[in-house]
Write an enzyme that holds these catalytic residues in place. Structure first.
Site, mmCIF file in Angstrom:
data_model
loop_
_atom_site.group_PDB
_atom_site.id
_atom_site.type_symbol
_atom_site.label_atom_id
_atom_site.label_comp_id
_atom_site.label_asym_id
_atom_site.label_seq_id
_atom_site.Cartn_x
_atom_site.Cartn_y
_atom_site.Cartn_z
ATOM 1 C CG HIS A 136 9.677 -24.372 11.300
ATOM 2 N ND1 HIS A 136 9.554 -23.227 10.760
ATOM 3 C CD2 HIS A 136 10.938 -24.325 11.746
ATOM 4 C CE1 HIS A 136 10.907 -22.528 10.763
ATOM 5 N NE2 HIS A 136 11.699 -23.535 11.289
ATOM 6 C CG HIS A 137 6.033 -18.523 13.447
ATOM 7 N ND1 HIS A 137 5.187 -18.215 12.784
ATOM 8 C CD2 HIS A 137 6.105 -17.903 14.567
ATOM 9 C CE1 HIS A 137 4.373 -17.443 13.585
ATOM 10 N NE2 HIS A 137 4.929 -16.896 14.577
#
Length: 484
Positions: A136-137
């Protein structure tokens, strides 16, 4: 992870909360030179990757907190898919490509840290096996994720020696130019003309910054790119667009040859190649007889960390001083024009790219957009920030980024790496162009709406052909200059 023990909670940064709300993921394909040895891979994960603090956290979104656990079961983050053997034997590249595309529609369980590894243990034309890393960014931007990668890799030569592992070398970054804190100071002995030029440079900086910010605000509010095949068209019946991730290897030596002849940067060349490739694809596909210039715009995320930070981060992490590392996303943004047009001279694309990028270097757009984004998130909240973020992307045509990677071959958890191909999904754009250097090659990676570019291989061909024609033109120009 029902037996998880929670150690403490930490506040999420405004950028992390924004990434969490929009749900943006980084997805990286690693080609390996050997088949995957699962026990060795698991052991490497257990001793390296899971020890980084952000990889041991889950998001408590309603509270805006990271909840950190003392233990991570790495086997929960390993996926070994069952694939059709006949399809693998017929076209293994297509199987890998389809599988990676399917991950953009596959959610992650929010009950554990948001990262996983997918192991595809069969050969392709470029590798003996493939590993896909999805994260996840909100956990980090390209710089921090690359730094964590560097701590989990070793030089292949060092890995086979009895001496301690050699740190992974990273190509030294070029010094930033254009920022106000790096502008040249006038010499007292230089005279009035030099002092006037110095003052004028500050005026240009202020003017360019004001103009750029006006365009940023206009883009968020109403200024939109023309509708071309590259621009995402909002479909009310389709809330999600599955992504396809494809890549092609280019010669870094060819890029540097053009760079040297044109006296520009590698980034100038890559922007020029992108503009040329998109122009060729557009005019061939559209059949548009009007070969006049069409101006599109790209959003470019730029790391706000100092240019020398990557190796420093690696050193700090490896010295167990993780609390000194600023994790997460430290990004500013610029809006860069891309031009669809036909040039008789292929190097004209590079000249135009250099002119546009040099202009952006004489602006504080990237710094101020970073600060404004943080302020808006604090005072207006995550939902308002996400709405503004989406409008900016909806009114532009693409995202462009470029990352510098290791200069020598490295291994990932005991497996020599043949190539690295990172990208993202979750950003509301139809096309994302990413470049990643590794050893003497540079990968161009395209993330695109799966149903919008059915002939994406032709677009990849256009990138390769554009670089080749530019290299030939640069060689002729160099030879002509030497002759003169």
């Amino acid at each position: 992870m029902g037996d998880t023990e929670w150690r403490r909670e930490e506040p999420m940064s405004p950028a992390a909360r924004l990434m969490d709300d929009i749900d943006i993921y980084v997805i990286t394909t690693f080609g390996l030179d050997t088949p995957i040895n699962l026990p060795v891979f698991l052991s490497g994960m257990d001793s390296a990757l899971a020890q980084h603090p952000r990889y041991s956290c889950i998001q408590v979104s309603d509270k805006g907190l990271w909840a950190r656990t003392t233990t991570v079961n790495v086997e929960d983050h390993i996926i070994i898919p069952t694939l059709d053997p006949s399809a693998v034997a017929t076209d293994s590249e297509k199987v890998v490509e389809d599988y990676v595309a399917s991950l953009s529609a596959l959610p992650m369980p929010r009950s554990r840290p948001l990262w996983d590894f997918h192991l595809l243990n069969f050969p392709t034309s470029e590798a003996a096996s493939t590993v896909v890393f999805r994260v996840h960014h909100s956990i980090g931007d390209g710089m921090s994720l690359m730094a964590s990668l560097m701590t989990t890799t070793r030089l292949v030569a060092a890995a086979t020696a009895t001496s301690p592992a050699t740190p992974t070398p990273v190509r030294p970054p070029t010094r930033r130019t254009g920022a106000i804190y790096e502008m040249p100071r006038p010499q007292l002995s230089a005279g009035a003309l030099a002092f006037a030029a110095w003052v004028w440079s500050y005026f240009v900086l202020a003017w360019n910054t004001a103009v750029d910010l006006a365009f940023v605000l206009a883009t968020i509010m109403f200024l939109s790119d023309p509708n071309t095949m590259f621009k995402r068209v909002k479909n009310k019946d389709e809330s999600f667009h599955r992504k396809r991730f494809v890549h092609r290897s280019l010669s870094l030596d060819d890029v540097k040859c053009i760079k040297n002849v044109m006296n520009c940067s590698v980034n100038d060349v890559l922007v020029g190649v992108t503009s040329a490739a998109m122009s060729q694809y557009y005019f061939r596909k559209s059949g548009d007889p009007n070969t006049g210039e069409i101006c599109l715009r790209s959003i470019i995320p730029v790391s706000m960390r100092p240019a020398t930070t990557l190796q420093k981060y690696v050193n700090v992490i490896e010295s167990d001083k993780k609390d000194d590392v600023i994790w997460g996303n430290q990004l500013g943004y610029i809006i860069l024009p891309f031009h669809l047009t036909k040039h008789d001279d292929p190097l004209a694309y590079v000249r135009k790219a250099k002119k546009d990028l040099d202009r952006k270097k004489r602006s504080l757009e990237v710094i101020i957009t970073n600060k404004i984004a943080e302020i808006l998130m604090i005072f207006l909240g995550v939902k308002a920030g996400a709405l503004i973020f989406r409008r900016g992307f909806a009114h532009t045509s693409m995202v462009f980024s470029n990352m510098v990677g290791p200069t020598e071959q490295v291994e990932l958890f005991g497996h020599p790496v043949a190539f690295v191909a990172p990208s993202v999904y979750g950003i509301p754009e139809a096309l994302i162009v990413h470049y990643q250097s590794y050893r003497r090659t540079i990968k161009v990676i395209l993330s695109m709406d799966d149903n919008k570019f059915p002939d994406y291989r032709q677009l990849l061909d256009d990138f390769a052909k554009s670089l080749m024609t530019m290299k030939q033109a640069a060689s002729r120009l160099s030879t002509s200059t030497k002759t003169d």
